[in-house]
Write a protein that holds these residues in place. Sequence first.
Motif, PDB file in Angstrom:
ATOM      1  N   GLU A 533       0.751  -1.169   0.071  1.00  0.00           N
ATOM      2  CA  GLU A 533      -0.050  -0.021   0.179  1.00  0.00           C
ATOM      3  C   GLU A 533       0.867   1.253  -0.002  1.00  0.00           C
ATOM      4  O   GLU A 533       0.870   1.657   1.235  1.00  0.00           O
ATOM      5  CB  GLU A 533      -0.946  -0.203   1.056  1.00  0.00           C
ATOM      6  N   PRO A 534       1.476   1.586  -0.944  1.00  0.00           N
ATOM      7  CA  PRO A 534       2.585   2.627  -1.075  1.00  0.00           C
ATOM      8  C   PRO A 534       2.005   3.940  -0.753  1.00  0.00           C
ATOM      9  O   PRO A 534       0.727   4.316  -1.114  1.00  0.00           O
ATOM     10  CB  PRO A 534       2.757   2.687  -2.712  1.00  0.00           C
ATOM     11  N   ARG A 535       2.810   4.463   0.053  1.00  0.00           N
ATOM     12  CA  ARG A 535       2.769   6.066   0.639  1.00  0.00           C
ATOM     13  C   ARG A 535       3.799   6.868  -0.074  1.00  0.00           C
ATOM     14  O   ARG A 535       3.338   8.290  -0.059  1.00  0.00           O
ATOM     15  CB  ARG A 535       3.037   6.075   2.068  1.00  0.00           C
ATOM     16  N   TYR A 536       4.776   6.488  -0.491  1.00  0.00           N
ATOM     17  CA  TYR A 536       5.675   7.557  -1.057  1.00  0.00           C
ATOM     18  C   TYR A 536       6.501   6.788  -2.299  1.00  0.00           C
ATOM     19  O   TYR A 536       6.842   5.604  -2.218  1.00  0.00           O
ATOM     20  CB  TYR A 536       6.828   8.092  -0.278  1.00  0.00           C
ATOM     21  N   ALA A 537       7.051   7.365  -3.310  1.00  0.00           N
ATOM     22  CA  ALA A 537       8.137   7.020  -4.189  1.00  0.00           C
ATOM     23  C   ALA A 537       9.308   7.811  -3.965  1.00  0.00           C
ATOM     24  O   ALA A 537       9.062   9.036  -3.388  1.00  0.00           O
ATOM     25  CB  ALA A 537       7.471   7.033  -5.690  1.00  0.00           C
ATOM     26  N   MET A 538      10.339   7.140  -4.241  1.00  0.00           N
ATOM     27  CA  MET A 538      11.630   7.967  -4.150  1.00  0.00           C
ATOM     28  C   MET A 538      12.800   7.654  -5.101  1.00  0.00           C
ATOM     29  O   MET A 538      12.778   6.596  -5.403  1.00  0.00           O
ATOM     30  CB  MET A 538      12.157   7.705  -2.498  1.00  0.00           C
ATOM     31  N   LEU A 539      13.550   8.505  -5.171  1.00  0.00           N
ATOM     32  CA  LEU A 539      14.720   8.106  -6.256  1.00  0.00           C
ATOM     33  C   LEU A 539      16.011   8.884  -5.252  1.00  0.00           C
ATOM     34  O   LEU A 539      15.849   9.815  -4.837  1.00  0.00           O
ATOM     35  CB  LEU A 539      14.648   8.811  -7.325  1.00  0.00           C
ATOM     36  N   VAL A 540      17.003   8.088  -5.111  1.00  0.00           N
ATOM     37  CA  VAL A 540      18.211   8.752  -4.640  1.00  0.00           C
ATOM     38  C   VAL A 540      19.255   8.453  -5.978  1.00  0.00           C
ATOM     39  O   VAL A 540      19.358   7.321  -6.684  1.00  0.00           O
ATOM     40  CB  VAL A 540      18.883   7.944  -3.337  1.00  0.00           C
ATOM     41  N   LYS A 541      20.056   9.476  -6.134  1.00  0.00           N
ATOM     42  CA  LYS A 541      21.179   9.624  -7.188  1.00  0.00           C
ATOM     43  C   LYS A 541      22.494   9.970  -6.862  1.00  0.00           C
ATOM     44  O   LYS A 541      22.499  11.252  -6.354  1.00  0.00           O
ATOM     45  CB  LYS A 541      20.552  10.366  -8.571  1.00  0.00           C
ATOM     46  N   LEU A 542      23.466   9.179  -7.128  1.00  0.00           N
ATOM     47  CA  LEU A 542      25.026   9.742  -6.660  1.00  0.00           C
ATOM     48  C   LEU A 542      25.615   9.989  -8.001  1.00  0.00           C
ATOM     49  O   LEU A 542      25.707   8.723  -8.819  1.00  0.00           O
ATOM     50  CB  LEU A 542      25.543   8.861  -5.673  1.00  0.00           C
ATOM     51  N   GLU A 543      26.277  10.744  -8.217  1.00  0.00           N
ATOM     52  CA  GLU A 543      27.037  10.967  -9.271  1.00  0.00           C
ATOM     53  C   GLU A 543      28.531  10.802  -9.062  1.00  0.00           C
ATOM     54  O   GLU A 543      29.007  11.389  -8.293  1.00  0.00           O
ATOM     55  CB  GLU A 543      26.928  12.646 -10.003  1.00  0.00           C
ATOM     56  N   LYS A 544      29.242  10.081  -9.977  1.00  0.00           N
ATOM     57  CA  LYS A 544      30.480   9.523 -10.094  1.00  0.00           C
ATOM     58  C   LYS A 544      30.988   9.023  -8.698  1.00  0.00           C
ATOM     59  O   LYS A 544      32.036   9.675  -8.340  1.00  0.00           O
ATOM     60  CB  LYS A 544      31.255  10.725 -10.654  1.00  0.00           C
ATOM     61  N   PRO A 545      30.500   8.248  -7.892  1.00  0.00           N
ATOM     62  CA  PRO A 545      30.991   7.902  -6.605  1.00  0.00           C
ATOM     63  C   PRO A 545      32.323   6.989  -6.950  1.00  0.00           C
ATOM     64  O   PRO A 545      32.238   6.489  -7.943  1.00  0.00           O
ATOM     65  CB  PRO A 545      29.957   7.266  -5.800  1.00  0.00           C
ATOM     66  N   LYS A 546      33.165   7.132  -6.085  1.00  0.00           N
ATOM     67  CA  LYS A 546      34.533   6.523  -6.490  1.00  0.00           C
ATOM     68  C   LYS A 546      34.898   5.336  -5.448  1.00  0.00           C
ATOM     69  O   LYS A 546      36.109   4.688  -5.399  1.00  0.00           O
ATOM     70  CB  LYS A 546      35.627   7.608  -6.340  1.00  0.00           C
ATOM     71  N   SER A 547      34.015   5.103  -4.410  1.00  0.00           N
ATOM     72  CA  SER A 547      34.654   4.117  -3.457  1.00  0.00           C
ATOM     73  C   SER A 547      33.650   2.762  -3.554  1.00  0.00           C
ATOM     74  O   SER A 547      34.382   1.724  -3.129  1.00  0.00           O
ATOM     75  CB  SER A 547      33.888   4.731  -1.950  1.00  0.00           C
ATOM     76  N   ALA A 548      32.977   2.774  -4.663  1.00  0.00           N
ATOM     77  CA  ALA A 548      32.079   1.419  -5.011  1.00  0.00           C
ATOM     78  C   ALA A 548      31.848   1.479  -6.406  1.00  0.00           C
ATOM     79  O   ALA A 548      31.393   2.740  -6.723  1.00  0.00           O
ATOM     80  CB  ALA A 548      30.994   1.136  -4.013  1.00  0.00           C
ATOM     81  N   LYS A 549      31.817   0.276  -7.048  1.00  0.00           N
ATOM     82  CA  LYS A 549      31.299   0.178  -8.456  1.00  0.00           C
ATOM     83  C   LYS A 549      29.934   0.421  -8.721  1.00  0.00           C
ATOM     84  O   LYS A 549      29.549   0.903  -9.587  1.00  0.00           O
ATOM     85  CB  LYS A 549      32.021  -1.034  -9.234  1.00  0.00           C
ATOM     86  N   TYR A 550      29.203  -0.444  -7.869  1.00  0.00           N
ATOM     87  CA  TYR A 550      27.787  -0.574  -8.158  1.00  0.00           C
ATOM     88  C   TYR A 550      26.839   0.094  -7.330  1.00  0.00           C
ATOM     89  O   TYR A 550      27.261   0.375  -6.088  1.00  0.00           O
ATOM     90  CB  TYR A 550      27.436  -2.111  -8.459  1.00  0.00           C
ATOM     91  N   ALA A 551      25.472   0.458  -7.743  1.00  0.00           N
ATOM     92  CA  ALA A 551      24.771   1.280  -6.873  1.00  0.00           C
ATOM     93  C   ALA A 551      24.213   0.653  -5.904  1.00  0.00           C
ATOM     94  O   ALA A 551      23.927   1.172  -4.507  1.00  0.00           O
ATOM     95  CB  ALA A 551      23.422   1.698  -7.702  1.00  0.00           C
ATOM     96  N   GLU A 552      24.177  -0.614  -5.728  1.00  0.00           N
ATOM     97  CA  GLU A 552      23.843  -1.505  -4.413  1.00  0.00           C
ATOM     98  C   GLU A 552      24.616  -1.257  -3.244  1.00  0.00           C
ATOM     99  O   GLU A 552      24.263  -1.392  -2.039  1.00  0.00           O
ATOM    100  CB  GLU A 552      23.951  -3.039  -4.763  1.00  0.00           C
ATOM    101  N   SER A 553      25.798  -0.841  -3.516  1.00  0.00           N
ATOM    102  CA  SER A 553      26.646  -0.530  -2.321  1.00  0.00           C
ATOM    103  C   SER A 553      26.658   0.970  -1.821  1.00  0.00           C
ATOM    104  O   SER A 553      27.317   1.333  -0.791  1.00  0.00           O
ATOM    105  CB  SER A 553      28.218  -0.869  -2.667  1.00  0.00           C
ATOM    106  N   THR A 554      26.110   1.943  -2.794  1.00  0.00           N
ATOM    107  CA  THR A 554      25.889   3.343  -2.463  1.00  0.00           C
ATOM    108  C   THR A 554      24.734   3.896  -2.208  1.00  0.00           C
ATOM    109  O   THR A 554      24.200   4.185  -1.148  1.00  0.00           O
ATOM    110  CB  THR A 554      26.815   4.071  -3.407  1.00  0.00           C
ATOM    111  N   ALA A 555      23.924   3.642  -3.280  1.00  0.00           N
ATOM    112  CA  ALA A 555      22.410   4.265  -3.356  1.00  0.00           C
ATOM    113  C   ALA A 555      21.731   3.500  -2.493  1.00  0.00           C
ATOM    114  O   ALA A 555      20.518   3.829  -1.883  1.00  0.00           O
ATOM    115  CB  ALA A 555      22.000   4.371  -5.093  1.00  0.00           C
ATOM    116  N   GLY A 556      21.877   2.145  -2.468  1.00  0.00           N
ATOM    117  CA  GLY A 556      21.265   1.147  -1.742  1.00  0.00           C
ATOM    118  C   GLY A 556      20.894   1.524  -0.362  1.00  0.00           C
ATOM    119  O   GLY A 556      19.894   1.787   0.234  1.00  0.00           O
ATOM    120  N   PRO A 557      22.163   1.708   0.469  1.00  0.00           N
ATOM    121  CA  PRO A 557      22.054   2.191   1.900  1.00  0.00           C
ATOM    122  C   PRO A 557      21.495   3.619   2.020  1.00  0.00           C
ATOM    123  O   PRO A 557      20.579   3.735   2.992  1.00  0.00           O
ATOM    124  CB  PRO A 557      23.356   1.970   2.427  1.00  0.00           C
ATOM    125  N   LEU A 558      21.758   4.419   1.246  1.00  0.00           N
ATOM    126  CA  LEU A 558      20.951   5.580   1.345  1.00  0.00           C
ATOM    127  C   LEU A 558      19.417   5.632   1.139  1.00  0.00           C
ATOM    128  O   LEU A 558      18.842   6.306   2.028  1.00  0.00           O
ATOM    129  CB  LEU A 558      21.528   6.606   0.304  1.00  0.00           C
TER     130      LEU A 558
END
Length: 577
Positions: A533-558
């Motif tokens: 029963e959705p209450r919100y939609a969200m997008l998180v975006k990080l431009e050119k992170p350098k500590s990890a290759k994939y979004a699962e390790s950066t955008a996922g936790p955020l």
Amino acid sequence: MLTDEFIVQRRLRSLGLIVILSALVILWRMFDVQMIKHGHYLAMAQNQQRFEKTQMAQRGKIYVYDSISDKDKLYPLAFDVKSFSVWVVPKQISKKDIASEKLSGLIGATKESIYDLINNDKVYIPPIKRGLSLEEANKIKKEKITGVFVMPEYNRYCPEESLASHLLGFVNAEGNGMYGFEGYYDDGLKGTAGNVIGEKDTLGRVINLLEQKDAQDGTSFILTIDRGVQYFVEKQLAEAIQEYQADSGTVIVMDIKTGGIVAMASNPSYDPNNFRDYANSNPGIFVNPAIAHLYEPGSIFKPFIMGAAIEKGKVSPDTKNVFGKVVNVDGYEIHTALDKAYGEETMTQVLVNSDNVAMVWVSEQLGKEDMYKYIKSMNFLDRTGIDIDSESAGNVPELKQWRNIHRATIAFGQGITVTPMEMVAAYAMIANKGVYIRPNIVDSILYPTGDKKKIEKREGERVFSPETTEKISNMLISVVEEGSAKGAQVEGFKIAAKTGTAQIAKAGGGYEDSESKLGIYNHSLAGFAPANEPRYAMLVKLEKPKSAKYAESTAGPLFGEISSFLLNYYYRLQPSK
């Protein structure tokens, strides 16, 4: 020899001629004043007898909710404060060096810099100082410097400084709204100046009012933004950028039930109170990346192509096929992200594994025409219409220009550019059972008359059936629980989301690369919650992170940290899982 009588007569004739000439001069002067220059002197007389005073209007306030502490509490993010500016008419100043010296100690500028500004005979120059307090203004008035005037004015003030700066925009020195909300609603926020016209006697005392028009203060607005959520989102985004060594980042939270934006944050940001500090050194910072910056979204785009194929009956979540690690399209090789073959997969597993090769096959089943039609119907090629200045529209080649390689790459989010706002609205469409929601930033309008208007949810066309969106939602739940979006999990709640690790297109063609094995990518994660029963939609975006290759390790936790705050402290929902 001249007689005395002749001399007397000549003098009398000369005197008479002088009298006649003087009379003619007087008559001409009277004719000139009364007839030729009548209007000029009448105006001078009226100016001595009449006075006119302008009444300044206050710009409308911009409020947000502060519901973490009190659901009905409002907090002003922008309002006017009265201050004073120093105006100079150089033509009226005879001793400019003395005036410069006196002003120097009063406005905190050097004598030389002031002298350089006023050392001319101009009748107007821009104010030499703004933002003075009443006490500072009175000190200047006491000096009674001819040609120097102290004028009241209203200045825009943002008490939270950089909070929501990209969303708000700023008000420039001329009182015009620039960028963001201030720019979009400038006419309504401004109000209308008033004036008073009256008569005065020879001593300057008011004896009669001829005309009075009261100033009309600007319209005020209550935004859909929540102050507590905005603060938390900005804090988490700043920490993520630092931790993952990203160049910048954006987060948008959109309420499903209202279409209102609960939080919109981009970093780096700026302080609207000090916009002049950025105007010359970094004017690009005023543009709101959430609505204006286009980027290739990568794998977060896959659920929409999969959804279109499901809607058209080309595949179902359980449809199976065998896929290798590479496919050739128009002479181009397309590989899976990990350059591995996944073998037999269901369509749910295709999203869980984020399989590019399989998505090429899905796009073949859908076809170019239907694929383009659904991209258009999901509003990726138009502005969302959100009421913030300078919004951009997504872009994809015209259908007649498409080759198979266009269809193939767009299927996994490359070769198409969108804004973060367009992407959030599209995920909100899935959460809203297939009906597009027009995102908005205004909750209510407060008119100067005291009237209040509530802004209702605006829905667009139906894109997917409820049955299709339910299937997509369940597939996205699997991505979070089994796939690359595990970092987005929140204990007690089902989250539907998808990660995206997208290459960054270069201006001259091709994609950016680096010597580092991590490469250069944009990391995104988009989704909605609670999935049932959705209450919100969200997008998180990080431009050119350098500590990890994939979004699962950066955008996922955020995404997960912000979701936990939203579910437990903003929406205050009971865990259902």
